[in-house]
Write a protein that holds these residues in place. Sequence first.
Motif, PDB file in Angstrom:
ATOM      1  N   GLN A   1       1.454   1.905   0.520  1.00 12.24           N
ATOM      2  CA  GLN A   1       1.047   1.533   1.867  1.00 12.24           C
ATOM      3  C   GLN A   1      -0.460   1.716   2.015  1.00 12.24           C
ATOM      4  OE1 GLN A   1       2.708  -0.066   3.812  1.00 12.24           O
ATOM      5  NE2 GLN A   1       4.827   0.651   4.011  1.00 12.24           N
ATOM      6  N   PRO A   2      -1.112   0.867   2.857  1.00 14.00           N
ATOM      7  CA  PRO A   2      -0.529  -0.074   3.827  1.00 14.00           C
ATOM      8  C   PRO A   2      -0.245  -1.475   3.281  1.00 14.00           C
ATOM      9  CG  PRO A   2      -2.894   0.036   4.149  1.00 14.00           C
ATOM     10  CD  PRO A   2      -2.584   1.021   3.053  1.00 14.00           C
ATOM     11  N   GLU A   3      -0.462  -1.674   1.962  1.00 12.33           N
ATOM     12  CA  GLU A   3      -0.314  -3.027   1.408  1.00 12.33           C
ATOM     13  C   GLU A   3       1.122  -3.551   1.526  1.00 12.33           C
ATOM     14  OE1 GLU A   3      -3.667  -0.983  -0.901  1.00 12.33           O
ATOM     15  OE2 GLU A   3      -1.661  -0.461  -0.156  1.00 12.33           O
ATOM     16  N   LEU A   4       2.110  -2.655   1.369  1.00 17.87           N
ATOM     17  CA  LEU A   4       3.500  -3.115   1.461  1.00 17.87           C
ATOM     18  C   LEU A   4       3.791  -3.690   2.843  1.00 17.87           C
ATOM     19  CD1 LEU A   4       6.307  -3.423   0.230  1.00 17.87           C
ATOM     20  CD2 LEU A   4       6.813  -1.080   0.970  1.00 17.87           C
ATOM     21  N   ASP A   5       3.352  -3.004   3.886  1.00 20.38           N
ATOM     22  CA  ASP A   5       3.566  -3.520   5.239  1.00 20.38           C
ATOM     23  C   ASP A   5       2.756  -4.785   5.503  1.00 20.38           C
ATOM     24  OD1 ASP A   5       5.411  -1.602   5.854  1.00 20.38           O
ATOM     25  OD2 ASP A   5       4.334  -0.773   7.576  1.00 20.38           O
TER      26      ASP A   5
ATOM     27  N   VAL B   1      -0.663  -9.737  -2.092  1.00 18.69           N
ATOM     28  CA  VAL B   1      -1.022  -8.799  -1.021  1.00 18.69           C
ATOM     29  C   VAL B   1      -0.494  -7.407  -1.335  1.00 18.69           C
ATOM     30  CG1 VAL B   1      -0.692  -8.275   1.436  1.00 18.69           C
ATOM     31  CG2 VAL B   1      -1.032 -10.649   0.696  1.00 18.69           C
ATOM     32  N   ARG B   2       0.615  -7.350  -2.045  1.00 16.17           N
ATOM     33  CA  ARG B   2       1.324  -6.106  -2.280  1.00 16.17           C
ATOM     34  C   ARG B   2       0.700  -5.327  -3.426  1.00 16.17           C
ATOM     35  NH1 ARG B   2       7.479  -7.367  -2.703  1.00 16.17           N
ATOM     36  NH2 ARG B   2       6.744  -8.274  -4.650  1.00 16.17           N
ATOM     37  N   ASN B   3       0.817  -4.003  -3.356  1.00 11.80           N
ATOM     38  CA  ASN B   3       0.377  -3.112  -4.424  1.00 11.80           C
ATOM     39  C   ASN B   3       1.539  -2.188  -4.770  1.00 11.80           C
ATOM     40  OD1 ASN B   3      -1.067  -1.532  -6.242  1.00 11.80           O
ATOM     41  ND2 ASN B   3      -2.038  -0.301  -4.631  1.00 11.80           N
ATOM     42  N   GLY B   4       2.529  -2.760  -5.454  1.00 13.63           N
ATOM     43  CA  GLY B   4       3.747  -2.001  -5.707  1.00 13.63           C
ATOM     44  C   GLY B   4       4.425  -1.652  -4.395  1.00 13.63           C
TER      45      GLY B   4
ATOM     46  N   ARG C   1       0.324  14.352  13.260  1.00 17.27           N
ATOM     47  CA  ARG C   1      -0.754  13.924  14.168  1.00 17.27           C
ATOM     48  C   ARG C   1      -2.075  13.727  13.431  1.00 17.27           C
ATOM     49  NH1 ARG C   1       1.260  14.655  19.479  1.00 17.27           N
ATOM     50  NH2 ARG C   1       3.120  15.974  19.521  1.00 17.27           N
ATOM     51  N   SER C   2      -1.974  13.368  12.173  1.00 18.57           N
ATOM     52  CA  SER C   2      -3.160  13.172  11.343  1.00 18.57           C
ATOM     53  C   SER C   2      -3.910  11.897  11.735  1.00 18.57           C
ATOM     54  CB  SER C   2      -2.747  13.075   9.873  1.00 18.57           C
ATOM     55  OG  SER C   2      -1.888  11.960   9.675  1.00 18.57           O
ATOM     56  N   LYS C   3      -5.165  11.834  11.316  1.00 22.35           N
ATOM     57  CA  LYS C   3      -5.955  10.623  11.518  1.00 22.35           C
ATOM     58  C   LYS C   3      -5.302   9.446  10.813  1.00 22.35           C
ATOM     59  CE  LYS C   3     -10.490   8.551  10.546  1.00 22.35           C
ATOM     60  NZ  LYS C   3      -9.899   7.393   9.827  1.00 22.35           N
ATOM     61  N   GLU C   4      -4.747   9.698   9.631  1.00 26.03           N
ATOM     62  CA  GLU C   4      -4.122   8.630   8.864  1.00 26.03           C
ATOM     63  C   GLU C   4      -2.915   8.044   9.603  1.00 26.03           C
ATOM     64  OE1 GLU C   4      -6.461  11.130   6.069  1.00 26.03           O
ATOM     65  OE2 GLU C   4      -5.078  11.536   7.716  1.00 26.03           O
ATOM     66  N   ALA C   5      -2.146   8.908  10.269  1.00 22.81           N
ATOM     67  CA  ALA C   5      -1.013   8.420  11.064  1.00 22.81           C
ATOM     68  C   ALA C   5      -1.502   7.605  12.248  1.00 22.81           C
ATOM     69  CB  ALA C   5      -0.157   9.590  11.531  1.00 22.81           C
TER      70      ALA C   5
ATOM     71  N   HIS D   1      11.354  -4.239   9.157  1.00 25.42           N
ATOM     72  CA  HIS D   1      11.176  -2.801   9.007  1.00 25.42           C
ATOM     73  C   HIS D   1       9.812  -2.514   8.383  1.00 25.42           C
ATOM     74  CE1 HIS D   1      12.412   1.090   6.701  1.00 25.42           C
ATOM     75  NE2 HIS D   1      12.049   1.405   7.926  1.00 25.42           N
ATOM     76  N   PHE D   2       8.952  -1.811   9.141  1.00 27.86           N
ATOM     77  CA  PHE D   2       7.627  -1.402   8.670  1.00 27.86           C
ATOM     78  C   PHE D   2       7.616   0.106   8.437  1.00 27.86           C
ATOM     79  CE2 PHE D   2       6.506  -5.268  11.157  1.00 27.86           C
ATOM     80  CZ  PHE D   2       5.749  -5.956  10.215  1.00 27.86           C
ATOM     81  N   THR D   3       7.027   0.560   7.325  1.00 31.05           N
ATOM     82  CA  THR D   3       7.088   1.984   6.974  1.00 31.05           C
ATOM     83  C   THR D   3       5.721   2.656   6.817  1.00 31.05           C
ATOM     84  OG1 THR D   3       7.231   1.512   4.592  1.00 31.05           O
ATOM     85  CG2 THR D   3       9.301   1.649   5.827  1.00 31.05           C
ATOM     86  N   ASP D   4       4.656   1.961   7.150  1.00 33.48           N
ATOM     87  CA  ASP D   4       3.300   2.488   7.009  1.00 33.48           C
ATOM     88  C   ASP D   4       3.149   3.833   7.728  1.00 33.48           C
ATOM     89  OD1 ASP D   4       0.574   2.827   6.718  1.00 33.48           O
ATOM     90  OD2 ASP D   4      -0.001   1.004   7.785  1.00 33.48           O
ATOM     91  N   LEU D   5       3.569   3.899   8.994  1.00 29.57           N
ATOM     92  CA  LEU D   5       3.415   5.117   9.789  1.00 29.57           C
ATOM     93  C   LEU D   5       4.217   6.271   9.192  1.00 29.57           C
ATOM     94  CD1 LEU D   5       2.473   6.674  12.296  1.00 29.57           C
ATOM     95  CD2 LEU D   5       4.369   5.629  13.559  1.00 29.57           C
ATOM     96  N   ASP D   6       5.441   5.996   8.792  1.00 24.78           N
ATOM     97  CA  ASP D   6       6.286   7.023   8.187  1.00 24.78           C
ATOM     98  C   ASP D   6       5.637   7.591   6.931  1.00 24.78           C
ATOM     99  OD1 ASP D   6       9.011   8.364   7.998  1.00 24.78           O
ATOM    100  OD2 ASP D   6       8.989   7.293   6.097  1.00 24.78           O
ATOM    101  N   THR D   7       5.089   6.712   6.096  1.00 19.67           N
ATOM    102  CA  THR D   7       4.430   7.151   4.869  1.00 19.67           C
ATOM    103  C   THR D   7       3.238   8.037   5.168  1.00 19.67           C
ATOM    104  OG1 THR D   7       5.136   5.165   3.674  1.00 19.67           O
ATOM    105  CG2 THR D   7       3.237   6.357   2.785  1.00 19.67           C
ATOM    106  N   MET D   8       2.415   7.641   6.142  1.00 23.23           N
ATOM    107  CA  MET D   8       1.214   8.420   6.463  1.00 23.23           C
ATOM    108  C   MET D   8       1.575   9.788   7.029  1.00 23.23           C
ATOM    109  SD  MET D   8      -1.127   6.599   5.302  1.00 23.23           S
ATOM    110  CE  MET D   8      -0.758   5.071   4.441  1.00 23.23           C
ATOM    111  N   ARG D   9       2.640   9.848   7.810  1.00 23.49           N
ATOM    112  CA  ARG D   9       3.055  11.153   8.343  1.00 23.49           C
ATOM    113  C   ARG D   9       3.592  12.051   7.229  1.00 23.49           C
ATOM    114  NH1 ARG D   9       4.588   9.014  14.403  1.00 23.49           N
ATOM    115  NH2 ARG D   9       2.660   9.915  15.229  1.00 23.49           N
TER     116      ARG D   9
END
Length: 438
Positions: free
Chosen positions: A166-170, A160-163, A206-210, A192-200
């Motif tokens: 994100q979002p594969e890590l989460d 599932v992971r890609n190194g 306030r991006s679409k990606e976030a 601990h999930f970091t997808d949102l932090d990475t996208m910001r």
Amino acid sequence: MKALTKNMIVISFDCLSAFDYSLIETLPNFQRVFKNGSFSRNVETIYPSLTYPCHSTIVTGKYPKNHGVINNTLIQPGAVSPDWNWYRSAIKGTTLYDEAYKSNLTTAALLWPVTGKAKSIQYNLPEIFANRPWQNQIMVSLLNGTASYQWELNKLYGNVRNGLSQPELDDFVLESTVHTILTKKPNLLLVHFTDLDTMRHDYGVRSKEARDAIHRHDKRLGRILDALEDSGKYSETTIVILGDHAALDENKAVNLNVHFHDQNLLTLNSKGKIIDWKAYCKGCDGSAYIYLKDPEDIATKDKLKRILENLMAEPNNGIEKIITGEEAGKLGADPNCAFMIEAANGYYFIEDHLGEFIKEVTEENRSSNPKFLRACHGYSPDKEDYQTFFLASGKGVQPNEEIPSMGLIDIGPTLARLLGLDLGETDGQVIEQFILSV
């Protein structure tokens, strides 16, 4: 102390902010937790508001100066990629998971910061990465957590992971969380999930990606809630959802060490490597520590103060505020710094000692250097629109209360109270409005 629950899952959605409330309250799986939950959308973070100090505060109830994790990374002047505070040994005193383990509760953690080699976490996949060319990511993780547990997770879900992307890590963390709930049945699970932090960081606050990341988090939360129901422990579990800090948009990176070199405070060799220093800027993104190599070097400290004051006098240099080490300590940060500086809106600090003093963040340099970001944190808790979020529901939690304000330092004592544990002397306090009256 009587325990109100023996089962708790703490879900950290890194960089979940108070202003995200208007979105998450509309999402179906967050609504499942809100239905009988209590929350605060005015949680004051710590200084500096970085992930590793924040997560250490969450499990200790202490400010960085007291738990010892005063930055994400170590002071290693000139290092291209400084090592992080990966290890449990960086935290002074006890933690929520230490006390749970002492009370014979089964503990588990998935990518929870500062848990490397934590002996009191029985199922541990720590957040740590291969930081040297000769290191292998899987081996680094195995050596610093629970090897058999990690091997099991990688065998089942490694595809599932890609190194570290994100979002594969989460998505990998999610599958591992569901598996852990169903097969290990831990009493205390930290995730601990970091997808949102990475996208910001990559696209803006306030991006679409976030926004898309928050929707993905809602789906992940749904899978976790379903797993709790399938395990038969949903009604006996306390569910905690939290953020650690907010973020602010910026577009200018300040390389203060470049200026320090010009002022003869850093010495470089012919290859541009730092070989000596009198003063060094240790970046915290939205803020920075300034350290003296010799804390007793009064002449350099006086020179440094004049340099910083002259820089701050010009708004385009991006320094909003200068405080002393003593003042930093009173705010909970590292009192051993000579000074601490706060970035002005639109600016943040990096540690580079080569290149331009102030660098405009563009798509071109962002693609070539991961240090160039669209948004970051580390700023003072006093910054406007910079609060984070806390939500608790389930066993032992008073339903349907909105707590007007609290601090990140209050989370540890409150969670410990629910579990019937004692963190000892803390900077925070139990938020009694969260506790079910019995």
